[in-house]
Design a protein around this motif. Structure first.
Motif, PDB file in Angstrom:
ATOM      1  N   GLY A  80      41.998  21.588  40.760  1.00 53.34           N
ATOM      2  CA  GLY A  80      40.971  21.512  41.795  1.00 53.34           C
ATOM      3  C   GLY A  80      40.456  22.879  42.219  1.00 53.34           C
ATOM      4  N   SER A  81      40.492  23.142  43.533  1.00 53.79           N
ATOM      5  CA  SER A  81      39.969  24.399  44.069  1.00 53.79           C
ATOM      6  C   SER A  81      40.802  25.599  43.634  1.00 53.79           C
ATOM      7  N   THR A  82      42.056  25.358  43.257  1.00 52.80           N
ATOM      8  CA  THR A  82      42.893  26.456  42.762  1.00 52.80           C
ATOM      9  C   THR A  82      42.288  27.046  41.496  1.00 52.80           C
ATOM     10  N   LEU A  83      41.745  26.195  40.636  1.00 53.03           N
ATOM     11  CA  LEU A  83      41.109  26.669  39.410  1.00 53.03           C
ATOM     12  C   LEU A  83      39.868  27.504  39.738  1.00 53.03           C
ATOM     13  N   THR A  84      39.128  27.089  40.747  1.00 54.92           N
ATOM     14  CA  THR A  84      37.959  27.853  41.182  1.00 54.92           C
ATOM     15  C   THR A  84      38.366  29.237  41.660  1.00 54.92           C
ATOM     16  N   ALA A  85      39.474  29.308  42.404  1.00 54.36           N
ATOM     17  CA  ALA A  85      39.965  30.602  42.890  1.00 54.36           C
ATOM     18  C   ALA A  85      40.402  31.497  41.742  1.00 54.36           C
ATOM     19  N   TYR A  86      41.109  30.915  40.776  1.00 51.94           N
ATOM     20  CA  TYR A  86      41.525  31.698  39.610  1.00 51.94           C
ATOM     21  C   TYR A  86      40.309  32.237  38.851  1.00 51.94           C
ATOM     22  N   ALA A  87      39.292  31.400  38.695  1.00 52.79           N
ATOM     23  CA  ALA A  87      38.088  31.818  37.978  1.00 52.79           C
ATOM     24  C   ALA A  87      37.374  32.956  38.708  1.00 52.79           C
ATOM     25  N   ALA A  88      37.322  32.875  40.022  1.00 51.21           N
ATOM     26  CA  ALA A  88      36.654  33.916  40.808  1.00 51.21           C
ATOM     27  C   ALA A  88      37.398  35.243  40.709  1.00 51.21           C
ATOM     28  N   GLY A  89      38.723  35.191  40.759  1.00 52.17           N
ATOM     29  CA  GLY A  89      39.504  36.411  40.620  1.00 52.17           C
ATOM     30  C   GLY A  89      39.349  37.024  39.243  1.00 52.17           C
ATOM     31  N   ALA A  90      39.384  36.182  38.222  1.00 53.81           N
ATOM     32  CA  ALA A  90      39.244  36.671  36.850  1.00 53.81           C
ATOM     33  C   ALA A  90      37.887  37.325  36.634  1.00 53.81           C
ATOM     34  N   LYS A  91      36.851  36.769  37.234  1.00 59.34           N
ATOM     35  CA  LYS A  91      35.500  37.327  37.066  1.00 59.34           C
ATOM     36  C   LYS A  91      35.421  38.745  37.625  1.00 59.34           C
ATOM     37  N   ILE A  92      36.080  38.976  38.755  1.00 59.10           N
ATOM     38  CA  ILE A  92      36.094  40.321  39.343  1.00 59.10           C
ATOM     39  C   ILE A  92      36.766  41.305  38.390  1.00 59.10           C
ATOM     40  N   ILE A  93      37.881  40.905  37.825  1.00 66.39           N
ATOM     41  CA  ILE A  93      38.606  41.786  36.910  1.00 66.39           C
ATOM     42  C   ILE A  93      37.784  42.054  35.655  1.00 66.39           C
ATOM     43  N   GLU A  94      37.190  41.021  35.094  1.00 65.46           N
ATOM     44  CA  GLU A  94      36.403  41.187  33.865  1.00 65.46           C
ATOM     45  C   GLU A  94      35.161  42.048  34.081  1.00 65.46           C
ATOM     46  N   ASN A  95      34.598  42.005  35.272  1.00 64.22           N
ATOM     47  CA  ASN A  95      33.389  42.771  35.560  1.00 64.22           C
ATOM     48  C   ASN A  95      33.685  44.189  36.046  1.00 64.22           C
ATOM     49  N   SER A  96      34.955  44.510  36.192  1.00 62.02           N
ATOM     50  CA  SER A  96      35.340  45.856  36.625  1.00 62.02           C
ATOM     51  C   SER A  96      35.286  46.818  35.442  1.00 62.02           C
ATOM     52  N   ARG A  97      35.554  48.071  35.717  1.00 60.37           N
ATOM     53  CA  ARG A  97      35.618  49.077  34.655  1.00 60.37           C
ATOM     54  C   ARG A  97      37.056  49.327  34.202  1.00 60.37           C
ATOM     55  N   LEU A  98      37.968  48.474  34.626  1.00 58.56           N
ATOM     56  CA  LEU A  98      39.361  48.625  34.258  1.00 58.56           C
ATOM     57  C   LEU A  98      39.596  48.180  32.823  1.00 58.56           C
ATOM     58  N   GLN A  99      40.652  48.679  32.231  1.00 57.52           N
ATOM     59  CA  GLN A  99      41.121  48.183  30.938  1.00 57.52           C
ATOM     60  C   GLN A  99      42.049  47.002  31.238  1.00 57.52           C
ATOM     61  N   TYR A 100      41.516  45.813  31.116  1.00 62.39           N
ATOM     62  CA  TYR A 100      42.245  44.630  31.559  1.00 62.39           C
ATOM     63  C   TYR A 100      42.735  43.790  30.381  1.00 62.39           C
ATOM     64  N   THR A 101      43.780  43.031  30.655  1.00 55.28           N
ATOM     65  CA  THR A 101      44.127  41.869  29.844  1.00 55.28           C
ATOM     66  C   THR A 101      44.314  40.710  30.794  1.00 55.28           C
ATOM     67  N   LEU A 102      43.500  39.675  30.648  1.00 52.14           N
ATOM     68  CA  LEU A 102      43.699  38.434  31.391  1.00 52.14           C
ATOM     69  C   LEU A 102      44.600  37.531  30.562  1.00 52.14           C
ATOM     70  N   VAL A 103      45.570  36.907  31.209  1.00 49.05           N
ATOM     71  CA  VAL A 103      46.466  35.977  30.529  1.00 49.05           C
ATOM     72  C   VAL A 103      46.329  34.617  31.197  1.00 49.05           C
ATOM     73  N   ARG A 104      46.003  33.597  30.380  1.00 50.57           N
ATOM     74  CA  ARG A 104      45.728  32.249  30.885  1.00 50.57           C
ATOM     75  C   ARG A 104      46.788  31.274  30.349  1.00 50.57           C
ATOM     76  N   PRO A 105      47.874  31.082  31.074  1.00 52.85           N
ATOM     77  CA  PRO A 105      48.929  30.195  30.578  1.00 52.85           C
ATOM     78  C   PRO A 105      48.589  28.722  30.763  1.00 52.85           C
TER      79      PRO A 105
END
Length: 215
Positions: free
Chosen positions: A126-151
């Motif tokens: 539900g809304s938890t998935l929306t929150a995860y997606a919003a957080g991931a978008k911030i990380i992906e749009n940053s200038r950091l060297q990221y690895t997102l892990v989606r278990p």
């Protein structure tokens, strides 16, 4: 020596990762938690671990201070305000000039799960998935060297067995053991040159179906 900051360090996966790394003389660990009493005793009282008590969003000065001198940040965060948490982490890392982050998210944030399991997963989170997606978008749009892990959904199986998918590929499987996820994360921390600016799905092979076996 590799300096690693773990955010949300009292979580089940972060606890396993900490135990994987704590005996490695190449790693120095800093654990940031809101409540140190939630840390396992064997970790909480280990002389090789530094504990920082802070809230990622509310205590940004403490967060930024904890970032100083770190080589890598592993964020195991959760909550309805994951977007705000991600923004705070990116800001603190930028200020502290730390560039490498491993960020735990969830399967389904890109609507990448086919079939009945995808529908079940979206309904359950539900809304938890929306929150995860919003957080991931911030990380992906940053200038950091990221690895997102989606278990996939966590199991307590006593095994390490996993397969990986990339962003843009259909997600495989419905479940994965906590030990498997911790093993993969530990390997990333020890060799952070892997999977830079990638979003990785992780699941146990041959667990396809409409939902995890324990539901």
């Amino acid at each position: 020596m590799k300096n690693v900051l773990i955010l949300g360090a009292s979580g089940s996966i972060a606890t396993l990762v900490t135990r994987n790394l704590i005996e490695d003389s190449r790693v120095r660990l800093t654990l940031l938690v809101r409540n140190p009493d939630h840390l396992a005793d064997d970790i909480r009282y280990d002389s090789r671990v530094t504990i920082v008590v802070a809230d990622v969003v509310k205590d940004t000065a403490h967060l930024t201070a904890a970032m100083q001198g770190q080589d890598l940040v592993y964020a195991n965060l959760y909550g309805a305000n994951l977007k705000q948490q991600a923004q705070a982490v990116v800001s603190a890392m930028t200020t502290a000039k730390v560039t490498r982050i491993i960020w735990i998210s969830a399967n389904g944030i890109y609507n990448e799960i086919p079939g009945r399991y995808g529908q079940w997963n979206a309904q359950m989170l539900g809304s938890t998935l929306t929150a995860y997606a919003a957080g991931a978008k911030i990380i992906e749009n940053s200038r950091l060297q990221y690895t997102l892990v989606r278990p996939a959904w966590f199991s307590d199986k006593d095994l390490v067995s996993y397969e990986l998918t990339q962003k843009g590929q259909p997600f495989k499987g419905t479940e994965v053991s906590r030990q498997s996820v911790a093993s993969y994360l530990s390997a990333l921390i020890l060799d952070p040159s892997q999977a830079i600016n990638q979003s990785i799905g992780i699941s146990e092979p041959h667990t396809d179906g409409s939902k995890p076996s324990f539901y």
